[in-house]
Design a protein around this motif. Structure first.
Motif, PDB file in Angstrom:
ATOM      1  N   ALA A  42       5.828  44.211  76.893  1.00 57.92           N
ATOM      2  CA  ALA A  42       4.691  45.135  76.933  1.00 57.92           C
ATOM      3  C   ALA A  42       5.232  46.540  76.690  1.00 57.92           C
ATOM      4  O   ALA A  42       6.389  46.827  76.999  1.00 57.92           O
ATOM      5  CB  ALA A  42       3.982  45.058  78.280  1.00 57.92           C
ATOM      6  N   PRO A  43       4.407  47.421  76.127  1.00 57.41           N
ATOM      7  CA  PRO A  43       4.890  48.779  75.805  1.00 57.41           C
ATOM      8  C   PRO A  43       5.429  49.564  77.000  1.00 57.41           C
ATOM      9  O   PRO A  43       6.288  50.419  76.824  1.00 57.41           O
ATOM     10  CB  PRO A  43       3.636  49.469  75.243  1.00 57.41           C
ATOM     11  N   ASP A  44       4.976  49.253  78.206  1.00 61.39           N
ATOM     12  CA  ASP A  44       5.436  49.991  79.379  1.00 61.39           C
ATOM     13  C   ASP A  44       6.627  49.341  80.069  1.00 61.39           C
ATOM     14  O   ASP A  44       7.051  49.777  81.140  1.00 61.39           O
ATOM     15  CB  ASP A  44       4.285  50.159  80.373  1.00 61.39           C
ATOM     16  N   GLN A  45       7.209  48.303  79.475  1.00 62.53           N
ATOM     17  CA  GLN A  45       8.349  47.610  80.068  1.00 62.53           C
ATOM     18  C   GLN A  45       9.648  48.003  79.365  1.00 62.53           C
ATOM     19  O   GLN A  45       9.633  48.542  78.264  1.00 62.53           O
ATOM     20  CB  GLN A  45       8.154  46.094  79.982  1.00 62.53           C
ATOM     21  N   GLU A  46      10.754  47.701  80.035  1.00 61.10           N
ATOM     22  CA  GLU A  46      12.077  47.968  79.483  1.00 61.10           C
ATOM     23  C   GLU A  46      12.434  46.953  78.404  1.00 61.10           C
ATOM     24  O   GLU A  46      11.918  45.836  78.388  1.00 61.10           O
ATOM     25  CB  GLU A  46      13.135  47.898  80.604  1.00 61.10           C
ATOM     26  N   TRP A  47      13.358  47.342  77.527  1.00 63.03           N
ATOM     27  CA  TRP A  47      13.885  46.414  76.534  1.00 63.03           C
ATOM     28  C   TRP A  47      14.742  45.361  77.225  1.00 63.03           C
ATOM     29  O   TRP A  47      15.475  45.669  78.165  1.00 63.03           O
ATOM     30  CB  TRP A  47      14.742  47.155  75.500  1.00 63.03           C
ATOM     31  N   ILE A  48      14.690  44.142  76.737  1.00 61.05           N
ATOM     32  CA  ILE A  48      15.516  43.045  77.248  1.00 61.05           C
ATOM     33  C   ILE A  48      16.334  42.509  76.081  1.00 61.05           C
ATOM     34  O   ILE A  48      15.776  42.129  75.039  1.00 61.05           O
ATOM     35  CB  ILE A  48      14.645  41.913  77.832  1.00 61.05           C
ATOM     36  N   TRP A  49      17.654  42.476  76.252  1.00 58.43           N
ATOM     37  CA  TRP A  49      18.513  41.947  75.205  1.00 58.43           C
ATOM     38  C   TRP A  49      18.346  40.431  75.093  1.00 58.43           C
ATOM     39  O   TRP A  49      18.261  39.724  76.106  1.00 58.43           O
ATOM     40  CB  TRP A  49      19.981  42.265  75.480  1.00 58.43           C
ATOM     41  N   GLN A  63       5.825  43.308  59.893  1.00 58.39           N
ATOM     42  CA  GLN A  63       5.888  44.694  60.373  1.00 58.39           C
ATOM     43  C   GLN A  63       5.147  44.863  61.696  1.00 58.39           C
ATOM     44  O   GLN A  63       5.649  45.508  62.618  1.00 58.39           O
ATOM     45  CB  GLN A  63       5.321  45.657  59.316  1.00 58.39           C
ATOM     46  N   GLU A  64       3.951  44.290  61.802  1.00 60.85           N
ATOM     47  CA  GLU A  64       3.177  44.413  63.036  1.00 60.85           C
ATOM     48  C   GLU A  64       3.882  43.743  64.211  1.00 60.85           C
ATOM     49  O   GLU A  64       3.961  44.305  65.301  1.00 60.85           O
ATOM     50  CB  GLU A  64       1.799  43.771  62.865  1.00 60.85           C
ATOM     51  N   TYR A  65       4.377  42.568  63.972  1.00 67.05           N
ATOM     52  CA  TYR A  65       5.045  41.790  65.007  1.00 67.05           C
ATOM     53  C   TYR A  65       6.279  42.524  65.521  1.00 67.05           C
ATOM     54  O   TYR A  65       6.468  42.690  66.729  1.00 67.05           O
ATOM     55  CB  TYR A  65       5.416  40.416  64.432  1.00 67.05           C
ATOM     56  N   HIS A  66       7.116  42.996  64.604  1.00 66.51           N
ATOM     57  CA  HIS A  66       8.340  43.683  65.022  1.00 66.51           C
ATOM     58  C   HIS A  66       8.059  45.035  65.658  1.00 66.51           C
ATOM     59  O   HIS A  66       8.712  45.397  66.632  1.00 66.51           O
ATOM     60  CB  HIS A  66       9.328  43.785  63.856  1.00 66.51           C
ATOM     61  N   ALA A  67       7.115  45.769  65.129  1.00 68.60           N
ATOM     62  CA  ALA A  67       6.793  47.077  65.709  1.00 68.60           C
ATOM     63  C   ALA A  67       6.248  46.926  67.130  1.00 68.60           C
ATOM     64  O   ALA A  67       6.503  47.767  67.990  1.00 68.60           O
ATOM     65  CB  ALA A  67       5.787  47.805  64.828  1.00 68.60           C
ATOM     66  N   ARG A  68       5.552  45.851  67.386  1.00 61.01           N
ATOM     67  CA  ARG A  68       4.932  45.647  68.696  1.00 61.01           C
ATOM     68  C   ARG A  68       5.919  45.169  69.761  1.00 61.01           C
ATOM     69  O   ARG A  68       5.830  45.590  70.916  1.00 61.01           O
ATOM     70  CB  ARG A  68       3.794  44.638  68.555  1.00 61.01           C
ATOM     71  N   PHE A  69       6.870  44.313  69.394  1.00 59.05           N
ATOM     72  CA  PHE A  69       7.698  43.667  70.403  1.00 59.05           C
ATOM     73  C   PHE A  69       9.200  43.922  70.301  1.00 59.05           C
ATOM     74  O   PHE A  69       9.937  43.572  71.218  1.00 59.05           O
ATOM     75  CB  PHE A  69       7.471  42.146  70.369  1.00 59.05           C
TER      76      PHE A  69
END
Length: 155
Positions: free
Chosen positions: A111-118, A70-76
């Motif tokens: 990082a939380p301030d970056q865009e999602w990358i497929w 859960q922590e890993y997926h929620a973070r990244f």
């Protein structure tokens, strides 16, 4: 290459020997391939290993990746995507088929301030326990060029 403290959960000497043997194969080529390699414990889906490229991209150390699922997926990861690939991974582990490989798209951000990358990811069972039940599963993930038509299709 050393295993981090997450590997201490495997106390049976035979299992530890089998894990170390399998990992030697990974360590021989992990720096040569253009993908991130992760290994999870099939029993609780905890992340227990990530190749150096993944650690570099996420900006974390080897001990920092020993997070719960859960922590890993929620973070990244984009949690909406997990609704699609989560059941695929669970099904793979339940079927316990030696030859089965599943593939899926997922969005990652470093990082939380970056865009999602497929990313395109493929997963298979990596090691079974002494009762032939899945113990570890391995995933390789590679980014998809944001200018590619595949990225638009994934969206």
């Amino acid at each position: 290459m050393e295993l981090n403290s997450a590997w201490n959960r495997y106390t049976d000497p035979l299992i530890r020997e089998r894990i170390e043997s399998k990992m030697k194969g990974i360590w021989q080529f992990e720096n040569e391939v253009p993908c991130v390699i992760t290994i999870h414990d099939a029993r609780d889906i905890a992340l227990i290993y990530m190749s150096p490229l993944g650690l570099l991209q996420l900006g974390v150390g080897i001990e920092e990746i020993t997070l719960s699922f859960q922590e890993y997926h929620a973070r990244f990861f984009n949690l909406e995507d997990a609704q699609d690939y989560g059941p695929k991974v669970t099904g793979l582990l339940k079927r316990n088929n030696t030859d089965e490989i599943i593939s899926y798209f997922q969005q990652v951000r470093f990082a939380p301030d970056q865009e999602w990358i497929w990313h395109l990811s493929s997963t298979r069972i990596f090691l079974r326990d002494l009762d032939e039940m899945p113990l570890l599963f391995i995933t390789i993930s590679m980014p998809i060029d944001s200018k590619s038509h595949i990225t638009a299709k994934a969206e």
